[in-house]
Design a protein around this motif. Sequence first.
Motif, PDB file in Angstrom:
ATOM      1  N   PHE A  88     117.714  85.525  39.412  1.00 30.17           N
ATOM      2  CA  PHE A  88     115.674  85.508  38.941  1.00 30.17           C
ATOM      3  C   PHE A  88     115.152  86.265  39.731  1.00 30.17           C
ATOM      4  N   ALA A  89     115.056  87.576  39.067  1.00 34.15           N
ATOM      5  CA  ALA A  89     113.910  88.319  39.450  1.00 34.15           C
ATOM      6  C   ALA A  89     112.663  89.154  38.981  1.00 34.15           C
ATOM      7  N   LEU A  93     109.388  87.684  35.192  1.00 36.28           N
ATOM      8  CA  LEU A  93     110.737  86.950  35.535  1.00 36.28           C
ATOM      9  C   LEU A  93     111.488  87.173  34.299  1.00 36.28           C
ATOM     10  N   LEU A  94     112.877  87.705  34.975  1.00 37.77           N
ATOM     11  CA  LEU A  94     113.903  87.857  33.882  1.00 37.77           C
ATOM     12  C   LEU A  94     114.791  87.173  35.000  1.00 37.77           C
ATOM     13  N   VAL A  95     115.919  86.089  33.903  1.00 36.87           N
ATOM     14  CA  VAL A  95     117.498  85.891  34.462  1.00 36.87           C
ATOM     15  C   VAL A  95     118.102  87.018  33.833  1.00 36.87           C
ATOM     16  N   GLU A  96     119.160  87.199  34.971  1.00 32.06           N
ATOM     17  CA  GLU A  96     120.449  88.667  34.486  1.00 32.06           C
ATOM     18  C   GLU A  96     119.078  89.106  33.852  1.00 32.06           C
ATOM     19  N   GLY A  97     119.985  89.371  32.582  1.00 33.59           N
ATOM     20  CA  GLY A  97     118.869  90.744  31.841  1.00 33.59           C
ATOM     21  C   GLY A  97     117.929  90.710  31.349  1.00 33.59           C
ATOM     22  N   VAL A  98     118.067  88.732  31.021  1.00 31.93           N
ATOM     23  CA  VAL A  98     117.297  88.561  29.759  1.00 31.93           C
ATOM     24  C   VAL A  98     115.162  87.956  30.732  1.00 31.93           C
ATOM     25  N   PRO A  99     114.872  88.611  30.179  1.00 28.70           N
ATOM     26  CA  PRO A  99     112.991  88.228  29.924  1.00 28.70           C
ATOM     27  C   PRO A  99     113.012  86.730  29.661  1.00 28.70           C
ATOM     28  N   VAL A 110     117.399  77.092  31.125  1.00 28.86           N
ATOM     29  CA  VAL A 110     118.000  78.549  31.138  1.00 28.86           C
ATOM     30  C   VAL A 110     118.583  78.273  32.377  1.00 28.86           C
ATOM     31  N   TYR A 111     119.494  79.205  31.655  1.00 25.11           N
ATOM     32  CA  TYR A 111     121.300  78.260  33.548  1.00 25.11           C
ATOM     33  C   TYR A 111     121.200  80.445  33.050  1.00 25.11           C
ATOM     34  N   GLY A 126     124.811  88.240  31.433  1.00 21.38           N
ATOM     35  CA  GLY A 126     123.753  89.590  31.479  1.00 21.38           C
ATOM     36  C   GLY A 126     122.697  89.569  30.708  1.00 21.38           C
ATOM     37  N   ASP A 127     122.721  90.760  29.865  1.00 21.44           N
ATOM     38  CA  ASP A 127     122.178  90.797  28.509  1.00 21.44           C
ATOM     39  C   ASP A 127     122.030  89.436  27.361  1.00 21.44           C
TER      40      ASP A 127
END
Length: 433
Positions: free
Chosen positions: A16-17, A23-29, A43-44, A408-409
């Motif tokens: 999470f970053a 804020l994205l989880v891996e590559g997904v906003p 969301v996992y 990923g994305d």
Amino acid sequence: MTTTTGLPAVSLPPYFAYHGQHLLVEGVPLQRLAREHGTPLFVYSKAAMLSALTAYQRGLAGRKHLICYAMKANSSLAILQTLVRAGCGLDIVSGGELERAMAAGAEPSRVIFSGVGKTRTEMRQALKLGIGCFNVESRAELDVLDAVAREMGLRAPVSVRVNPNVDAQTHPYISTGLKGNKFGIAHEDVLDTYRHAAGCAGLRVVGIDCHIGSQITQAAPYLDAMDRVLDLVESIEAAGIAIEHIDFGGGLGIDYQGDAPPQADQLWKQLLAKLDARGFGNRTIMIEPGRSLVGNAGACVTEVLYRKPGEHKNFLIVDAAMNDLPRPALYEAFHRIVPLVQADGDAPSTTWDVVGPVCESGDWIGRDRALAVQAGDLLAVLSAGAYCMSMASNYNTRGRAAEVLVDGDKAWLIRSRESAADQFRLERPLPAV
Ligand SMILES: *Cc1c(COP(=O)(O)O)cnc(C)c1O
């Protein structure tokens, strides 16, 4: 992670970053997922689960072992599939979980059955499938299992869950490994229980197990419990009963609020050193981690419905509630709460109690949180992968949230939002008057 908003810096779980303000989880906003699927939304991160699992696999590499994910932490089918495909067995506590395990493609021999109150029906169901082991918690249960297995012309593989009575003075946070709770068989009764089991025609002794509690953040209680269990293995084997596997349970904690539990591989380095030193290094090791595999891999996205400032408290009313996120109401648990879109530099923040719409004062999600948010903004309740969705209810006829798995994305909807019709499908209205 530092913010430029003047708000307290929040550290985020792995995968999470913030990228820019988002804020994205891996590559997904997360905002994109919320727009697409609505809120509340779980969301996992698949990578977060697999990296948590890898830490255990690294720790146990080169040893005969089986990691049985304690699926009560999160039993959604796609979560189970993810972990089963990565090599996990499963630890179940009900016939319903057994059906889920099968639906997720688990191999029955890699499933173990825990819990203090297995019914005859559940025992039959598990025996018929060829389950790997029953973790038995009382003498009475042992006798019923023996009878059920004999009726079926089978021998049930059993392990006795022992209560290691790890010293409460030194480890007061442990809740299930102490005398005076309902779990396991008291240390002093274990040998007799094994002698009895070994004489039952419907039982086949295969192992021993313990589970000392949950959200454990230190190695010491595990080391103590291991010593107590190994003492028992020595006396059981001295009585001529072989123990094939030793199951050390689950319970390793995660970082909710600056908690610093040992990493799984570091913990196992210490535990294996003890196991080797005591001459048990070549035994099959089993473990039952739940929370530590999924807890920090999930977040619950929720929308701010209303701001309700008050004289004593400011309330932020959001669309997720205690039926989605039961841990604060149940255990006064803490979840970090962060915005999906970070506020601009000097946006003023206010201290809020974040609460849900359910008609209970216990319906709160976070207290005294500094947030700069407006109605319509989206928030992420972090570390919500374990004991949230699996404990979710329909209280207030609220449908259970949708769930998405990110890889990923890419993102997969793994559970649709539950409708009101889904909820009353099994109800039978009275005839018309
Ligand atoms: C709940 C439970 C676990 C998993 O506990 P976590 O704290 O989620 O790791 C493992 N074994 C048994 C018997 C349990 O009841």
